[in-house]
Design an enzyme around this catalytic site. Structure first.
Site, PDB file in Angstrom:
ATOM      1  N   SER A 112      -6.272   3.816   4.199  1.00 29.43           N
ATOM      2  CA  SER A 112      -5.716   2.937   3.175  1.00 29.43           C
ATOM      3  C   SER A 112      -6.781   2.176   2.400  1.00 29.43           C
ATOM      4  CB  SER A 112      -4.717   1.938   3.797  1.00 29.43           C
ATOM      5  OG  SER A 112      -3.854   1.407   2.824  1.00 29.43           O
ATOM      6  N   SER A 118       0.793  -1.230   0.000  1.00 29.46           N
ATOM      7  CA  SER A 118       0.000   0.000   0.000  1.00 29.46           C
ATOM      8  C   SER A 118       0.825   1.280   0.000  1.00 29.46           C
ATOM      9  CB  SER A 118      -0.954   0.014   1.197  1.00 29.46           C
ATOM     10  OG  SER A 118      -2.079  -0.793   0.949  1.00 29.46           O
ATOM     11  N   LYS A 155       0.246   3.719  -2.799  1.00 33.93           N
ATOM     12  CA  LYS A 155      -0.746   4.799  -2.770  1.00 33.93           C
ATOM     13  C   LYS A 155      -0.111   6.182  -2.649  1.00 33.93           C
ATOM     14  CE  LYS A 155      -4.037   1.493  -0.996  1.00 33.93           C
ATOM     15  NZ  LYS A 155      -4.557   0.813   0.201  1.00 33.93           N
TER      16      LYS A 155
END
Length: 286
Positions: free
Chosen positions: A125, A60, A63
């Protein structure tokens, strides 16, 4: 004749580990993390690096790149914070429930502002928020991923490639390095300071409804928040392939420290290492 000091430096380099701190901090800068880079980006001083150029799956932390593209579109006027995006069925189907990982708890057909989707992506997230944003631009998801790689090259991320906006898709081949992630984080902060403050500092976010009708409260997983003074970003990550990883930042006396750790075995170890290494780094700031 090669001096003993030069030999020691060469040995450290051969092991993929370089520490540039005072002797009093050398012991605390040791780490079991397979990949580490800690840099005082304000003066370009690398405090610690270990396998900083090893290719890693960022999970993640991807991102951060997705947010950079969105910030750039906002800056160009091609997207607006108050722009409304409707959650399409394919995004909801793939990213709701347990199979969707971290979620903002979006509902199919729900209309949400870009601002709230950014909060959902960067604070909690949310994979659903990430795909809602990435799929919304002209050309859809493929066009967005192409933009990610174009911007990565423009920034100078020479060892990065993005195949999804969240680093968590099926057959994901996203790769990067700790060095590229520090550069990406630093460039984000320098180029988009207003968006950085607005979206990376948030400690919690409320969205979605519980079975009793209450808003669902989720907390930012940044392990530095509440433990390190003036910590202000950026992003955790986890997949089985990537392990537990983190790109973080904090400031002291006009110095900004950015760190990347990757490949750790648990969220607890990630938090402990992140807090310890960041505090050690901040202690080197005059």
């Amino acid at each position: 004749m090669v001096s003993s000091k030069v030999k020691a430096i060469m040995l450290c380099l051969s092991l993929g580990l370089l520490i540039d701190v005072s002797q009093s901090h050398a012991e605390t800068f040791q780490t079991s993390a397979p990949v580490v880079l800690v840099e005082d980006v304000s003066v370009g001083r690398i405090l610690m690096q270990k396998n900083a150029d090893r290719p890693i799956a960022p999970a993640s932390m991807t991102k951060i790149m997705t947010a950079y593209v969105i910030f750039d579109l906002l800056d160009q006027g091609k997207m607006r914070l108050d722009q409304l995006i409707t959650v399409n069925p394919s995004v909801w189907k793939r990213w709701h429930g347990k199979q969707g990982g971290a979620t903002m708890f979006l509902r199919v057909g729900e209309t949400v502002s870009v601002e709230n989707l950014l909060n959902g992506m960067l604070t909690v997230s949310g994979n659903d928020a990430t795909y809602a944003l990435a799929s919304s631009i002209p050309g859809g998801l493929d066009a967005f991923i192409a933009l990610m790689n174009k911007e990565a090259r423009s920034i100078g991320l020479t060892d990065s490639y993005f195949s999804s906006p969240n680093g968590w898709s099926n057959n994901d081949t996203t790769r990067t390095t700790a060095r590229d992630l520090v550069l990406l984080a630093s460039t984000t902060i320098k180029r988009f300071p207003q968006f950085y403050v607005k979206f990376y500092h948030r400690k919690e976010f409320l969205w979605g409804k519980s079975p009793t009708g209450e808003l669902i409260r989720q907390h930012n997983k940044n392990p530095l928040f509440g433990r390190i003074d003036h910590a202000d970003g950026l992003k955790t990550g986890f997949t089985t392939k990537a392990g537990y990883c983190f790109t973080g930042s904090a400031t002291k006396n006009n110095h900004r420290i950015i760190m990347v750790i990757a490949g750790l075995p648990s969220a607890r170890v990630r938090a402990d290492e992140a807090i310890r290494l960041m505090q050690t780094a901040l202690d080197t700031v005059p």
